[in-house]
Write a protein that holds these residues in place. Structure first.
Motif, short mmCIF file in Angstrom:
data_model
loop_
_atom_site.label_atom_id
_atom_site.label_comp_id
_atom_site.label_asym_id
_atom_site.label_seq_id
_atom_site.Cartn_x
_atom_site.Cartn_y
_atom_site.Cartn_z
N TYR A 1 -4.86 6.51 -1.53
CA TYR A 1 -4.18 5.27 -1.19
C TYR A 1 -4.21 4.33 -2.39
O TYR A 1 -5.28 4.05 -2.96
CB TYR A 1 -4.84 4.60 0.02
CG TYR A 1 -4.59 5.37 1.30
CD1 TYR A 1 -5.30 6.52 1.58
CD2 TYR A 1 -3.60 4.95 2.19
CE1 TYR A 1 -5.05 7.25 2.74
CE2 TYR A 1 -3.35 5.67 3.34
CZ TYR A 1 -4.07 6.81 3.61
OH TYR A 1 -3.81 7.54 4.74
N TRP B 1 0.86 -1.18 0.00
CA TRP B 1 0.00 0.00 0.00
C TRP B 1 0.89 1.23 0.00
O TRP B 1 1.87 1.31 0.74
CB TRP B 1 -0.90 0.03 1.23
CG TRP B 1 -2.05 -0.93 1.16
CD1 TRP B 1 -2.09 -2.20 1.65
CD2 TRP B 1 -3.33 -0.68 0.58
NE1 TRP B 1 -3.31 -2.77 1.40
CE2 TRP B 1 -4.10 -1.86 0.75
CE3 TRP B 1 -3.93 0.41 -0.07
CZ2 TRP B 1 -5.41 -1.98 0.31
CZ3 TRP B 1 -5.24 0.30 -0.51
CH2 TRP B 1 -5.97 -0.89 -0.33
N ASP C 1 -4.32 11.57 7.73
CA ASP C 1 -4.38 10.38 6.87
C ASP C 1 -5.10 10.66 5.56
O ASP C 1 -5.11 9.80 4.67
CB ASP C 1 -5.10 9.23 7.60
CG ASP C 1 -4.37 8.77 8.84
OD1 ASP C 1 -5.05 8.33 9.80
OD2 ASP C 1 -3.12 8.84 8.87
N LYS D 1 0.69 5.63 -0.06
CA LYS D 1 -0.13 6.80 0.23
C LYS D 1 0.39 7.97 -0.60
O LYS D 1 1.61 8.14 -0.76
CB LYS D 1 -0.03 7.13 1.73
CG LYS D 1 -0.82 8.34 2.15
CD LYS D 1 -0.89 8.43 3.66
CE LYS D 1 0.39 8.84 4.29
NZ LYS D 1 0.23 9.09 5.76
#
Lengths: 112, 114
Positions: free
Chosen positions: B88, B35, B84, B37
């Motif tokens: 993503y 993953w 956050d 970001k």
């Protein structure tokens, strides 16, 4: 380390002109990757090098695109002639073998 | 044909709650998943990865779950924080590529509301 460095950050050119994007990978990394990000196709791999040798260029859209890595600290992605559909953000990334890829900040290309 | 798919283009979550981002893949040869970001005007940054020999990997607030039989992985963020908020990307690589040649999903934009 400064991370992966790309230049220019923004490029605006006219259709038919040659465009050269530049990348300096992180020192010591064996792999270098060129990606293109568009709204339609997302983030797609164009080509990658291992120890300066191109390994897979199956993602290069057509002959107008070419990439070189003359030494371990420099790579170029060239588009000649450029077309409006080449407008995208182009990312360069580097990594060690089996390691995570570190991306540069990208070059936003606009072809008018 | 997209081999890695993120079917939710966006997700909105309240601060402090759990964020769950999903990813599906079709290529049975994929054995390593990551993953990333991405903030605006920046390149993607690595977040967490998982090998196919595991079904879970945890790093602080981030946990990735892998369900090989369903060809599905998910990223859990607990608790979610406004910082956050980003796009993503799920990515995968095939056996023998040692994580070097990645296929990315289309991305999910996460918005964490204060």
């Amino acid at each position: 380390d400064a991370g992966v460095i790309q230049s220019p950050r923004h490029e605006v050119t006219e259709m038919g002109q040659e465009v050269t994007l530049r990348c300096k990978p992180i020192s010591g990394h064996d792999y270098l990757f060129w990606y293109r990000q568009t709204m339609m196709r997302g983030l797609e791999l164009l080509i990658y090098f291992n120890n300066n040798v191109p390994i897979d260029d199956s993602g290069m859209p057509e002959d107008r695109f070419s990439a070189k890595m003359p030494n371990a600290s420099f790579s170029t992605l060239k588009i000649q002639p450029s077309e409006p559909r080449d407008s995208a953000v182009y990312f360069c990334a580097s990594s060690l073998v089996g390691g995570e890829q570190f991306f540069g900040p990208g070059t936003r290309l606009t072809v008018l | 044909d997209q081999q890695v798919k993120q079917n939710s283009p966006s997700l909105s979550v309240q601060e402090g709650r759990i964020s769950i981002l999903n990813c599906d893949y079709t290529n049975s040869m994929f054995d390593y998943f990551l993953w990333y970001k991405k903030y605006p005007a920046e390149g993607p940054t690595f977040l967490i990865s998982i090998s196919s020999i595991k079904d879970k990997n945890e790093d602080g607030r981030f946990t990735v779950f892998l369900n090989k039989s369903a060809k599905h992985l998910s990223l859990h963020i607990v608790p979610s924080q406004p910082g956050d908020s980003a796009v993503y990307f799920c990515a995968a690589s095939e056996v023998g590529n040692a994580g070097n040649m990645l296929t990315f999903g289309g991305g999910t934009r996460l918005m964490v509301k204060p």
